[in-house]
Design a protein around this motif. Structure first.
Motif: not given
Length: 248
Positions: A224-225, A228, A233-234, A248
């Motif tokens: 996730s990090d 991003k 963002r999704y 996310l």
């Protein structure tokens, strides 16, 4: 399957999708990758009902792609009421890169390039799945894995792969098994994820390729990090083959 569900509940997951693996006409005589779809579906539906108050469960399939299966693969993809279908390339030139023979008489770069050529041919042939699985799968098994592997060495064909996915409305899988296999990155690599975003790609699915309960949602926070940082963002999930974006 029940052990996997229990681990998902233990991790407080809201939902989980099973993607049993079927690879038609898999080469070699040692084993086959043919799921018993009747038994799989029956067990899934029983467990979905049993745990319905604790976790949402989705019925998926990972389909192994090969260019010559033009009738069989689309038929397989419509054979059940799947929520989600992953199209993955595990075989090139009648060999799975898991087999060291795939790398014989080729440099590592040549072997990776050949795998990408077959993957692109599969994407040009089929449109019957929702996301493309682990597009640099071959790197897991290379002689030096990803020590010398980078986007720029295969930029032309990787761009063509990513553009084909975007044009067809097929997602790109971010597969965290790359962390599990010691690559330090997911499949595909960070460079490819960034390039996908630069080309306008937005349809991104997230999977852990878990073959055991201990690997469910493996390194999802790290992924996730990373996503991003790449500008996403999704991520996307599928229910009854329809996409839904999740922050996310």
């Amino acid at each position: 399957m029940e052990d996997m569900i229990k681990e998902g509940i233990k991790q407080n997951l809201k939902g989980m999708c099973f993607t049993e693996h079927t690879d038609l006409d898999f080469p070699g005589n040692n084993f086959t990758f043919l799921a018993d779809l009747d038994a799989y579906e029956k067990t899934f539906l029983q467990l979905k009902e049993k745990y319905r108050s604790q976790i949402k469960l989705y019925f998926g399939l990972e389909v192994g792609l090969q260019p010559h299966l033009k009738e069989e693969i689309p038929a397989l993809c419509t054979s059940r009421n799947f929520d989600f279908l992953i199209g993955s390339t595990h075989v090139a030139d009648c060999l799975d890169p898991y087999d060291n023979a795939f790398f014989e008489n080729r440099t590592e770069t040549q072997a990776y390039q050949r795998y990408f050529e077959v993957l692109l041919k599969n994407l040009q042939t089929y449109s019957c799945f929702d996301t493309c699985g682990h597009i640099d799968y071959v790197v897991r098994y290379g002689p030096s894995k990803n020590v010398h592997y980078c986007y720029k060495n295969h930029a032309d064909i990787l761009d063509e792969i990513l553009k084909t996915l975007i044009d067809k409305g097929i997602g790109l899988e971010c597969n965290t098994a790359g962390f599990k296999y010691g690559l330090g990155q997911p499949h595909p690599s960070t460079e490819i994820l960034k390039r996908y975003k630069e080309l306008g790609g937005e349809l991104l699915t997230l999977g852990s390729d878990a073959h055991a309960p201990c690997h469910i949602a493996y390194d999802f926070q790290k992924a996730s990090d990373l996503l991003k940082a790449c500008g996403f963002r999704y991520y996307t999930i599928f229910k009854e083959r329809k996409s839904e974006c999740i922050p996310l």
